[in-house]
Enzyme design. Structure first.
Site, PDB file in Angstrom:
ATOM      1  N   GLU A  46       0.825  -1.214   0.000  1.00  0.00           N
ATOM      2  CA  GLU A  46       0.000   0.000   0.000  1.00  0.00           C
ATOM      3  C   GLU A  46       0.860   1.265   0.000  1.00  0.00           C
ATOM      4  O   GLU A  46       0.529   2.244  -0.663  1.00  0.00           O
ATOM      5  CB  GLU A  46      -0.943   0.014   1.216  1.00  0.00           C
ATOM      6  CG  GLU A  46      -2.078  -0.974   1.111  1.00  0.00           C
ATOM      7  CD  GLU A  46      -2.970  -0.729  -0.104  1.00  0.00           C
ATOM      8  OE1 GLU A  46      -3.090   0.419  -0.553  1.00  0.00           O
ATOM      9  OE2 GLU A  46      -3.539  -1.705  -0.618  1.00  0.00           O
ATOM     10  N   TYR A  74      -6.036   6.159   5.285  1.00  0.00           N
ATOM     11  CA  TYR A  74      -6.249   5.224   4.178  1.00  0.00           C
ATOM     12  C   TYR A  74      -5.439   3.935   4.383  1.00  0.00           C
ATOM     13  O   TYR A  74      -5.989   2.826   4.332  1.00  0.00           O
ATOM     14  CB  TYR A  74      -5.885   5.861   2.818  1.00  0.00           C
ATOM     15  CG  TYR A  74      -5.687   4.790   1.791  1.00  0.00           C
ATOM     16  CD1 TYR A  74      -6.788   4.138   1.231  1.00  0.00           C
ATOM     17  CD2 TYR A  74      -4.417   4.336   1.454  1.00  0.00           C
ATOM     18  CE1 TYR A  74      -6.629   3.080   0.348  1.00  0.00           C
ATOM     19  CE2 TYR A  74      -4.243   3.288   0.581  1.00  0.00           C
ATOM     20  CZ  TYR A  74      -5.347   2.665   0.030  1.00  0.00           C
ATOM     21  OH  TYR A  74      -5.180   1.614  -0.821  1.00  0.00           O
ATOM     22  N   ASP A 112      -9.716   5.996  -1.128  1.00  0.00           N
ATOM     23  CA  ASP A 112      -8.604   6.522  -1.920  1.00  0.00           C
ATOM     24  C   ASP A 112      -9.194   7.208  -3.145  1.00  0.00           C
ATOM     25  O   ASP A 112     -10.424   7.336  -3.256  1.00  0.00           O
ATOM     26  CB  ASP A 112      -7.603   5.408  -2.287  1.00  0.00           C
ATOM     27  CG  ASP A 112      -8.175   4.418  -3.294  1.00  0.00           C
ATOM     28  OD1 ASP A 112      -9.408   4.463  -3.563  1.00  0.00           O
ATOM     29  OD2 ASP A 112      -7.406   3.615  -3.839  1.00  0.00           O
ATOM     30  N   CYS A 115     -25.868   2.463 -10.153  1.00  0.00           N
ATOM     31  CA  CYS A 115     -25.119   3.689 -10.404  1.00  0.00           C
ATOM     32  C   CYS A 115     -26.036   4.819 -10.888  1.00  0.00           C
ATOM     33  O   CYS A 115     -26.602   4.756 -11.985  1.00  0.00           O
ATOM     34  CB  CYS A 115     -24.029   3.411 -11.434  1.00  0.00           C
ATOM     35  SG  CYS A 115     -23.051   4.868 -11.827  1.00  0.00           S
ATOM     36  N   CYS A 136     -19.646  -3.203 -16.173  1.00  0.00           N
ATOM     37  CA  CYS A 136     -19.571  -2.870 -14.746  1.00  0.00           C
ATOM     38  C   CYS A 136     -20.554  -3.738 -13.946  1.00  0.00           C
ATOM     39  O   CYS A 136     -21.747  -3.783 -14.257  1.00  0.00           O
ATOM     40  CB  CYS A 136     -19.895  -1.393 -14.543  1.00  0.00           C
ATOM     41  SG  CYS A 136     -19.969  -0.944 -12.791  1.00  0.00           S
ATOM     42  N   CYS A 195     -14.207   1.401 -13.470  1.00  0.00           N
ATOM     43  CA  CYS A 195     -14.712   2.775 -13.314  1.00  0.00           C
ATOM     44  C   CYS A 195     -13.516   3.736 -13.320  1.00  0.00           C
ATOM     45  O   CYS A 195     -13.244   4.435 -12.362  1.00  0.00           O
ATOM     46  CB  CYS A 195     -15.505   2.891 -12.013  1.00  0.00           C
ATOM     47  SG  CYS A 195     -16.494   4.399 -11.940  1.00  0.00           S
ATOM     48  N   CYS A 238     -18.672   1.084 -18.441  1.00  0.00           N
ATOM     49  CA  CYS A 238     -19.981   0.839 -17.817  1.00  0.00           C
ATOM     50  C   CYS A 238     -20.639  -0.417 -18.382  1.00  0.00           C
ATOM     51  O   CYS A 238     -21.407  -1.089 -17.679  1.00  0.00           O
ATOM     52  CB  CYS A 238     -20.898   2.035 -18.013  1.00  0.00           C
ATOM     53  SG  CYS A 238     -20.200   3.564 -17.346  1.00  0.00           S
TER      54      CYS A 238
HETATM   55 FE1  SF4 Z   1     -18.549   3.578 -12.857  1.00  0.00          FE
HETATM   56 FE2  SF4 Z   1     -21.197   3.720 -12.736  1.00  0.00          FE
HETATM   57 FE3  SF4 Z   1     -20.031   3.182 -15.056  1.00  0.00          FE
HETATM   58 FE4  SF4 Z   1     -20.016   1.381 -13.087  1.00  0.00          FE
HETATM   59  S1  SF4 Z   1     -21.781   2.139 -14.199  1.00  0.00           S
HETATM   60  S2  SF4 Z   1     -18.270   1.974 -14.381  1.00  0.00           S
HETATM   61  S3  SF4 Z   1     -19.865   2.677 -11.273  1.00  0.00           S
HETATM   62  S4  SF4 Z   1     -19.836   5.080 -13.884  1.00  0.00           S
END
Ligand code: SF4
Length: 341
Positions: A42, A125, A143, A213, A207, A197, A204
């Site tokens: 880290e 963190y 972070d 989201c 994702c 992201c 997305c």
């Molecule tokens: Fe990021 Fe939302 Fe796209 Fe997922 S859907 S990658 S959380 S912007």
């Protein structure tokens, strides 16, 4: 900043961790996860990319496999191993903290969050990462990656680095934390920010939490987080003197309190040397928001006598064959390598 009422945190956690268990990158610090190994990874990963850190981390673990071996080592060896990673106060703090762990905790990495936080160089963190990922503590972390994911998930406006928003984001990180598996959850959030992201063009379409989201569902992914203008880079010049005599080179040990303290370098001079000194090379490097060009000048014996008098107590004659053994800042190392000794 409480979680929105419609946000199903349990379902989010389940979806995120399932994705993480299948898609996480195979990284060396994810094996044999001890507090020591998480700590070192880290700290190395702050301000540095994963691709760069891997080789440094592996070399480090071969040389310093545990806290005791790190605490025993002279600072110079620690800085040598860190050479090229930058932000050298990280290495000095790691070395200091290892000494304290041996002295105050019998060589065992502390297990209480407040004790971890009290170690030099470990902020909220890093303590959250070590505590949750290696020690099973239920502590949040935040972070840059997690802040960006939150900004998009919850459509959070404003400068994410502002103290007021940081406070609210930390609260969100605490509110979203599941009751168990906090380490996996925290790491999965960071992995999502690092690999899906991402700052530019988030993926997305693949994702795992797109259904949760808000930015995605409002077609506003490009709007979050708010872009903050970069700090302007300042241009500077530095002048280093190169004096080699009888297979030895004059180097300066950088004193405490100065940038790169504990390292060695070709002695710097505040003024551009006279026209009698040939310019040997110019090497650009960046330090925080400074873009510096470091010029190296060869120095004749008579000029050296005026520059390196008895007052210059930090300068030492070093055999050329020992140059490789001393820690040098990256720009000085690049010049030294080009000397073809
Ligand atoms: Fe990021 Fe939302 Fe796209 Fe997922 S859907 S990658 S959380 S912007």
């Amino acid at each position: 900043m409480r979680l929105p009422a419609h946000f199903d945190a349990q379902a989010f956690d389940k979806r995120l961790r399932k994705w993480f268990s299948r898609h996480q990158r195979d990284l060396p610090w994810r094996h044999d996860r001890t507090a020591y190994r998480v700590w070192i990874s880290e700290i190395m990963l702050q301000q540095t990319t994963v691709a760069t850190v891997i080789a440094y981390y592996q070399r480090w673990m071969t040389r310093f496999p545990d806290v005791a071996s790190l605490a025993r080592a002279p600072l110079e060896s620690v800085l040598s191993l860190w050479e090229g990673l930058g932000y050298y106060s990280r290495a000095r703090n790691v070395h200091k903290a290892a000494g304290l762990i041996v002295k105050d905790h019998n060589g065992e990495f502390p297990r209480q969050f407040e004790e971890i936080l009290a170690l030099p160089g470990i902020g909220r963190y890093s303590a959250g990462a070590i505590g949750s990922m290696a020690l099973g503590l239920r502590v949040p972390l935040l972070d840059g990656n997690v802040a960006r994911v939150f900004a998009r998930l919850f459509r959070i406006r404003g400068n994410l680095k502002s103290p007021a928003l940081q406070k609210r984001l930390w609260q969100r990180a605490a509110d979203i934390l599941p009751r168990s598996h906090c380490g996996d959850f925290n790491e999965a959030l960071m992995e999502l920010g690092a690999t899906v992201c991402t700052p530019h063009k988030p993926a997305c379409d693949r994702c795992p939490v797109a259904a949760f989201c808000a930015a995605h569902s409002h077609g506003q992914v490009a709007v979050f987080p708010r872009k903050v203008p970069r700090r302007k880079m300042l241009r500077e010049e530095e002048f280093a003197l190169v004096f080699i005599h009888k297979k030895r080179v004059l180097l300066e040990k950088i004193a405490d309190g100065q940038r790169f303290a504990g390292f060695w370098r070709f002695p710097l001079t505040p003024e551009k040397p006279s026209a009698k000194c040939p310019r040997l090379d110019s090497i650009p490097y960046t330090f925080t928001h400074h873009r510096i060009t470091l010029h190296f000048y060869g120095v004749t014996r008579s000029i050296a006598a005026t520059l390196f008098g008895p007052d210059n107590t930090n300068c030492f004659w070093i055999p050329l064959t020992d140059l490789d053994k001393l820690p040098l800042p990256a720009a000085h190392r690049r010049f030294a390598k080009g000397l073809h000794l």
